[in-house]
Enzyme design. Structure first.
Site, PDB file in Angstrom:
ATOM      1  N   ILE A 142       0.948  -1.098  -0.159  1.00 18.74           N
ATOM      2  CA  ILE A 142      -0.002   0.113   0.140  1.00 18.74           C
ATOM      3  C   ILE A 142       0.800   1.175  -0.262  1.00 18.74           C
ATOM      4  CG2 ILE A 142      -0.113  -0.193   2.532  1.00 18.74           C
ATOM      5  CD1 ILE A 142      -3.080   1.050   2.005  1.00 18.74           C
ATOM      6  N   ALA A 143       0.730   2.171  -0.896  1.00 15.83           N
ATOM      7  CA  ALA A 143       1.538   3.208  -1.025  1.00 15.83           C
ATOM      8  C   ALA A 143       0.825   4.414  -1.542  1.00 15.83           C
ATOM      9  CB  ALA A 143       2.767   3.037  -1.901  1.00 15.83           C
ATOM     10  N   TYR A 193      -2.051   0.094   9.704  1.00 14.27           N
ATOM     11  CA  TYR A 193      -2.650  -1.189   9.921  1.00 14.27           C
ATOM     12  C   TYR A 193      -3.362  -1.331  11.435  1.00 14.27           C
ATOM     13  CZ  TYR A 193       0.596  -2.051   6.153  1.00 14.27           C
ATOM     14  OH  TYR A 193       1.544  -1.769   5.045  1.00 14.27           O
ATOM     15  N   ASN A 242       8.713   1.180  10.138  1.00  9.70           N
ATOM     16  CA  ASN A 242       7.758   1.853   9.273  1.00  9.70           C
ATOM     17  C   ASN A 242       6.529   2.504  10.094  1.00  9.70           C
ATOM     18  OD1 ASN A 242       6.130   2.861   7.257  1.00  9.70           O
ATOM     19  ND2 ASN A 242       6.533   1.164   5.858  1.00  9.70           N
ATOM     20  N   GLU A 297       3.284  -7.972   6.000  1.00 12.39           N
ATOM     21  CA  GLU A 297       4.695  -7.864   6.681  1.00 12.39           C
ATOM     22  C   GLU A 297       5.075  -6.371   6.419  1.00 12.39           C
ATOM     23  OE1 GLU A 297       6.298 -11.315   4.944  1.00 12.39           O
ATOM     24  OE2 GLU A 297       7.169 -10.436   3.231  1.00 12.39           O
TER      25      GLU A 297
HETATM   26  C1  COA Z   1       1.806   4.447   4.877  1.00 10.46           C
HETATM   27  C2  COA Z   1       1.022   5.306   3.777  1.00 10.46           C
HETATM   28  C3  COA Z   1       0.412   4.383   2.795  1.00 10.46           C
HETATM   29  C4  COA Z   1       0.068   6.025   4.477  1.00 10.46           C
HETATM   30  O1  COA Z   1      -0.569   7.002   3.401  1.00 10.46           O
HETATM   31  P1  COA Z   1      -1.371   8.190   3.709  1.00 10.46           P
HETATM   32  O2  COA Z   1      -2.208   8.522   2.448  1.00 10.46           O
HETATM   33  O3  COA Z   1      -0.373   9.416   4.002  1.00 10.46           O
HETATM   34  O4  COA Z   1      -2.159   7.974   5.007  1.00 10.46           O
HETATM   35  P2  COA Z   1      -3.754   8.526   5.353  1.00 10.46           P
HETATM   36  O5  COA Z   1      -3.701  10.064   5.356  1.00 10.46           O
HETATM   37  O6  COA Z   1      -4.898   8.051   4.722  1.00 10.46           O
HETATM   38  O7  COA Z   1      -3.802   8.040   7.008  1.00 10.46           O
HETATM   39  C5  COA Z   1      -4.385   7.049   7.477  1.00 10.46           C
HETATM   40  C6  COA Z   1      -3.728   6.742   8.941  1.00 10.46           C
HETATM   41  O8  COA Z   1      -2.414   6.256   8.698  1.00 10.46           O
HETATM   42  C7  COA Z   1      -1.538   6.675   9.540  1.00 10.46           C
HETATM   43  N1  COA Z   1      -0.538   7.434   9.430  1.00 10.46           N
HETATM   44  C8  COA Z   1      -0.238   7.955   8.255  1.00 10.46           C
HETATM   45  N2  COA Z   1       0.704   8.728   8.289  1.00 10.46           N
HETATM   46  C9  COA Z   1       1.372   8.654   9.644  1.00 10.46           C
HETATM   47  C10 COA Z   1       2.423   9.223  10.044  1.00 10.46           C
HETATM   48  N3  COA Z   1       3.456  10.017   9.345  1.00 10.46           N
HETATM   49  N4  COA Z   1       2.895   8.691  11.157  1.00 10.46           N
HETATM   50  C11 COA Z   1       1.880   7.990  11.885  1.00 10.46           C
HETATM   51  N5  COA Z   1       0.850   7.642  11.334  1.00 10.46           N
HETATM   52  C12 COA Z   1       0.489   7.984  10.341  1.00 10.46           C
HETATM   53  C13 COA Z   1      -2.563   7.074  10.823  1.00 10.46           C
HETATM   54  O9  COA Z   1      -3.085   6.260  11.500  1.00 10.46           O
HETATM   55  C14 COA Z   1      -3.634   7.799   9.884  1.00 10.46           C
HETATM   56  O10 COA Z   1      -4.931   7.871  10.335  1.00 10.46           O
HETATM   57  P3  COA Z   1      -5.396   9.400  11.156  1.00 10.46           P
HETATM   58  O11 COA Z   1      -5.186  10.489  10.129  1.00 10.46           O
HETATM   59  O12 COA Z   1      -6.734   9.233  11.504  1.00 10.46           O
HETATM   60  O13 COA Z   1      -4.459   9.493  12.164  1.00 10.46           O
HETATM   61  C15 COA Z   1       2.258   6.195   3.340  1.00 10.46           C
HETATM   62  O14 COA Z   1       3.010   7.060   4.374  1.00 10.46           O
HETATM   63  C16 COA Z   1       3.322   5.770   2.332  1.00 10.46           C
HETATM   64  O15 COA Z   1       3.065   5.547   1.079  1.00 10.46           O
HETATM   65  N6  COA Z   1       4.148   5.203   2.813  1.00 10.46           N
HETATM   66  C17 COA Z   1       5.284   4.558   1.891  1.00 10.46           C
HETATM   67  C18 COA Z   1       4.915   3.363   1.511  1.00 10.46           C
HETATM   68  C19 COA Z   1       5.072   2.455   2.393  1.00 10.46           C
HETATM   69  O16 COA Z   1       5.857   2.187   3.347  1.00 10.46           O
HETATM   70  N7  COA Z   1       3.680   1.276   2.549  1.00 10.46           N
HETATM   71  C20 COA Z   1       3.761   0.514   3.450  1.00 10.46           C
HETATM   72  C21 COA Z   1       4.417  -0.879   3.150  1.00 10.46           C
HETATM   73  S1  COA Z   1       3.991  -1.860   1.796  1.00 10.46           S
END
Ligand code: COA
Length: 148
Positions: free
Chosen positions: A73-74, A119, A112, A107
């Site tokens: 998921i990204a 999750y 991260n 996993e």
């Molecule tokens: C993880 C990831 C997908 C989150 O995407 P995002 O669109 O920014 O997330 P959202 O805005 O929908 O936030 C959803 C929830 O994720 C968590 N979250 C997102 N960013 C966060 C941060 N920087 N720190 C802590 N929690 C975080 C929170 O629980 C958040 O919910 P909340 O806003 O109600 O607190 C993004 O950071 C990413 O693409 N990371 C790189 C790829 C990766 O590592 N993927 C996972 C492994 S496959």
């Protein structure tokens, strides 16, 4: 907005997701690998998009019998913190339920925090650790399970 290969051109999905992959991961999947997964049996592969139709992120996984593995998921850096991962995760879980999945596994690198927080927000439980599982850099993998 959620896009799939039913409502969006497949090559556009592959090109856009390959860019997200290259920007987000040290081991990005190639367009060929993404295309293979999109076409694979049991594939769940969906993108999020903004109001102008720009692809902002994606989630993919594969269902086998009553289990699903969430592979990736990204969300692109500039679209983070806007709820796109929540939209993707909710769609993914719902799609698993529609297909009678009982357990979703994934996993993730132990460091991260954004992904692990996401999750855990959705009720995934930490069920195991694989020591030094990842390379580049070396790091433990945390295994999560969601009871669908
Ligand atoms: C993880 C990831 C997908 C989150 O995407 P995002 O669109 O920014 O997330 P959202 O805005 O929908 O936030 C959803 C929830 O994720 C968590 N979250 C997102 N960013 C966060 C941060 N920087 N720190 C802590 N929690 C975080 C929170 O629980 C958040 O919910 P909340 O806003 O109600 O607190 C993004 O950071 C990413 O693409 N990371 C790189 C790829 C990766 O590592 N993927 C996972 C492994 S496959």
């Amino acid at each position: 907005m959620i896009l799939t290969d039913k409502n969006c051109d497949r090559s556009l999905i592959i090109q856009s997701v390959a860019k997200v992959e290259a920007a987000c991961f040290s081991d990005p999947w190639t367009p060929r690998a993404l295309d293979d997964l999109l076409c694979a049996s049991g594939s769940v592969f969906v993108c999020s998009a903004d109001n102008d139709g720009n692809i902002t992120g994606y989630v993919c996984g594969q269902i086998a019998a009553d289990e699903c593995e969430l592979y990736r998921i990204a969300v692109s850096d500039k679209y983070r913190g806007k709820g796109y991962a929540k939209e993707l995760m909710e769609y993914f879980i719902e799609e698993c339920r529609r297909n009678n999945v009982r357990g979703i596994f994934l996993e993730v690198r132990s460091s991260n925090v954004p992904a692990r927080t996401l999750y855990e927000k959705y009720g995934f439980q930490n069920i195991a650790t694989r020591k030094n599982y990842y390379r580049n850099p070396t790091e433990d993998a945390i295994i999560y399970k969601y009871e669908a």
